[in-house]
Scaffold this motif. Sequence first.
Motif, PDB file in Angstrom:
ATOM      1  N   ALA A  21       0.835  -1.204   0.000  1.00 50.09           N
ATOM      2  CA  ALA A  21       0.000   0.000   0.000  1.00 50.09           C
ATOM      3  C   ALA A  21       0.870   1.255   0.000  1.00 50.09           C
ATOM      4  CB  ALA A  21      -0.909  -0.009   1.218  1.00 50.09           C
ATOM      5  N   PRO A  22       0.411   2.283  -0.678  1.00 52.29           N
ATOM      6  CA  PRO A  22       1.167   3.542  -0.673  1.00 52.29           C
ATOM      7  C   PRO A  22       1.050   4.228   0.690  1.00 52.29           C
ATOM      8  CG  PRO A  22      -0.935   3.838  -1.773  1.00 52.29           C
ATOM      9  CD  PRO A  22      -0.806   2.365  -1.465  1.00 52.29           C
ATOM     10  N   SER A  23       1.985   5.097   0.978  1.00 54.67           N
ATOM     11  CA  SER A  23       1.888   5.918   2.184  1.00 54.67           C
ATOM     12  C   SER A  23       0.758   6.914   1.987  1.00 54.67           C
ATOM     13  CB  SER A  23       3.196   6.661   2.426  1.00 54.67           C
ATOM     14  OG  SER A  23       4.236   5.748   2.675  1.00 54.67           O
ATOM     15  N   VAL A  24      -0.041   7.122   3.019  1.00 57.14           N
ATOM     16  CA  VAL A  24      -1.231   7.958   2.912  1.00 57.14           C
ATOM     17  C   VAL A  24      -1.158   9.115   3.899  1.00 57.14           C
ATOM     18  CG1 VAL A  24      -3.736   8.003   3.232  1.00 57.14           C
ATOM     19  CG2 VAL A  24      -2.644   6.029   2.141  1.00 57.14           C
ATOM     20  N   VAL A  25      -1.458  10.309   3.392  1.00 57.22           N
ATOM     21  CA  VAL A  25      -1.629  11.496   4.231  1.00 57.22           C
ATOM     22  C   VAL A  25      -3.064  11.968   3.979  1.00 57.22           C
ATOM     23  CG1 VAL A  25      -0.922  13.867   4.679  1.00 57.22           C
ATOM     24  CG2 VAL A  25       0.801  12.155   4.037  1.00 57.22           C
ATOM     25  N   PHE A  26      -3.887  11.955   5.006  1.00 56.22           N
ATOM     26  CA  PHE A  26      -5.251  12.442   4.885  1.00 56.22           C
ATOM     27  C   PHE A  26      -5.250  13.957   5.033  1.00 56.22           C
ATOM     28  CE2 PHE A  26      -6.316   8.094   5.942  1.00 56.22           C
ATOM     29  CZ  PHE A  26      -7.448   7.863   5.183  1.00 56.22           C
ATOM     30  N   ILE A  27      -6.074  14.616   4.212  1.00 59.96           N
ATOM     31  CA  ILE A  27      -6.290  16.056   4.312  1.00 59.96           C
ATOM     32  C   ILE A  27      -7.797  16.237   4.392  1.00 59.96           C
ATOM     33  CG2 ILE A  27      -6.058  18.276   3.162  1.00 59.96           C
ATOM     34  CD1 ILE A  27      -3.566  17.089   1.743  1.00 59.96           C
ATOM     35  N   THR A  28      -8.263  16.858   5.470  1.00 61.07           N
ATOM     36  CA  THR A  28      -9.700  16.964   5.703  1.00 61.07           C
ATOM     37  C   THR A  28     -10.072  18.267   6.374  1.00 61.07           C
ATOM     38  OG1 THR A  28     -11.599  15.828   6.705  1.00 61.07           O
ATOM     39  CG2 THR A  28      -9.513  15.751   7.925  1.00 61.07           C
ATOM     40  N   ALA A  29     -11.327  18.645   6.200  1.00 63.25           N
ATOM     41  CA  ALA A  29     -11.867  19.811   6.892  1.00 63.25           C
ATOM     42  C   ALA A  29     -12.602  19.390   8.159  1.00 63.25           C
ATOM     43  CB  ALA A  29     -12.821  20.564   5.967  1.00 63.25           C
ATOM     44  N   ASP A  54       1.559  24.875   5.483  1.00 67.49           N
ATOM     45  CA  ASP A  54       2.556  24.412   4.511  1.00 67.49           C
ATOM     46  C   ASP A  54       3.648  23.560   5.153  1.00 67.49           C
ATOM     47  OD1 ASP A  54       1.122  25.923   2.726  1.00 67.49           O
ATOM     48  OD2 ASP A  54       2.625  27.497   2.527  1.00 67.49           O
ATOM     49  N   THR A  55       4.113  23.970   6.307  1.00 65.93           N
ATOM     50  CA  THR A  55       5.197  23.249   6.984  1.00 65.93           C
ATOM     51  C   THR A  55       4.749  21.858   7.403  1.00 65.93           C
ATOM     52  OG1 THR A  55       6.108  25.338   7.769  1.00 65.93           O
ATOM     53  CG2 THR A  55       6.854  23.343   8.890  1.00 65.93           C
ATOM     54  N   LEU A  56       3.537  21.754   7.955  1.00 66.32           N
ATOM     55  CA  LEU A  56       3.022  20.436   8.356  1.00 66.32           C
ATOM     56  C   LEU A  56       2.825  19.527   7.154  1.00 66.32           C
ATOM     57  CD1 LEU A  56       0.385  21.408  11.081  1.00 66.32           C
ATOM     58  CD2 LEU A  56       2.694  20.487  11.417  1.00 66.32           C
ATOM     59  N   LEU A  57       2.332  20.096   6.049  1.00 68.56           N
ATOM     60  CA  LEU A  57       2.132  19.303   4.833  1.00 68.56           C
ATOM     61  C   LEU A  57       3.463  18.785   4.294  1.00 68.56           C
ATOM     62  CD1 LEU A  57       0.412  18.129   2.579  1.00 68.56           C
ATOM     63  CD2 LEU A  57       0.530  20.359   1.438  1.00 68.56           C
ATOM     64  N   LEU A  58       4.443  19.664   4.187  1.00 66.25           N
ATOM     65  CA  LEU A  58       5.754  19.233   3.675  1.00 66.25           C
ATOM     66  C   LEU A  58       6.386  18.182   4.585  1.00 66.25           C
ATOM     67  CD1 LEU A  58       7.251  22.594   2.392  1.00 66.25           C
ATOM     68  CD2 LEU A  58       6.538  20.618   1.029  1.00 66.25           C
ATOM     69  N   ARG A  63       7.810  12.485   5.397  1.00 69.28           N
ATOM     70  CA  ARG A  63       7.685  11.240   6.158  1.00 69.28           C
ATOM     71  C   ARG A  63       7.076  10.134   5.310  1.00 69.28           C
ATOM     72  NH1 ARG A  63       4.160  12.134  10.435  1.00 69.28           N
ATOM     73  NH2 ARG A  63       3.754  14.246   9.756  1.00 69.28           N
ATOM     74  N   ALA A  64       6.136  10.474   4.455  1.00 68.72           N
ATOM     75  CA  ALA A  64       5.522   9.479   3.567  1.00 68.72           C
ATOM     76  C   ALA A  64       6.536   8.934   2.576  1.00 68.72           C
ATOM     77  CB  ALA A  64       4.334  10.106   2.813  1.00 68.72           C
ATOM     78  N   VAL A  65       7.355   9.813   2.017  1.00 66.21           N
ATOM     79  CA  VAL A  65       8.386   9.380   1.066  1.00 66.21           C
ATOM     80  C   VAL A  65       9.389   8.472   1.780  1.00 66.21           C
ATOM     81  CG1 VAL A  65      10.337  10.165  -0.335  1.00 66.21           C
ATOM     82  CG2 VAL A  65       8.125  11.346  -0.479  1.00 66.21           C
ATOM     83  N   GLU A  66       9.823   8.866   2.961  1.00 68.04           N
ATOM     84  CA  GLU A  66      10.781   8.034   3.718  1.00 68.04           C
ATOM     85  C   GLU A  66      10.173   6.676   4.040  1.00 68.04           C
ATOM     86  OE1 GLU A  66      14.024   8.492   4.334  1.00 68.04           O
ATOM     87  OE2 GLU A  66      13.751  10.204   3.002  1.00 68.04           O
TER      88      GLU A  66
END
Length: 70
Positions: A21-29, A54-58, A63-66
């Motif tokens: 499975a790919p690394s997942v970052v959820f983005i939600t309101a 922006d800093t938290l997203l990057l 972390r997902a790439v690593e």
Amino acid sequence: DVRMPVMSGIELHRRIAGKNAPSVVFITAHDDARARREAMDLGAVDVLLKPLDDTLLLDAVHRAVERSKS
């Protein structure tokens, strides 16, 4: 996203979770503690709230790439 019309992001993540499975970052309101906990238990890298910092997203993307490298 944690909440989507047909299938929640959590359900989608559950369906694709597994060894490759790919690394997942959820983005939600939606600031939903139960959904956040479930996403993290399923292996999400992070659950970020809109509007995005922006800093938290990057940081989450790095972390997902690593994680994908290991």
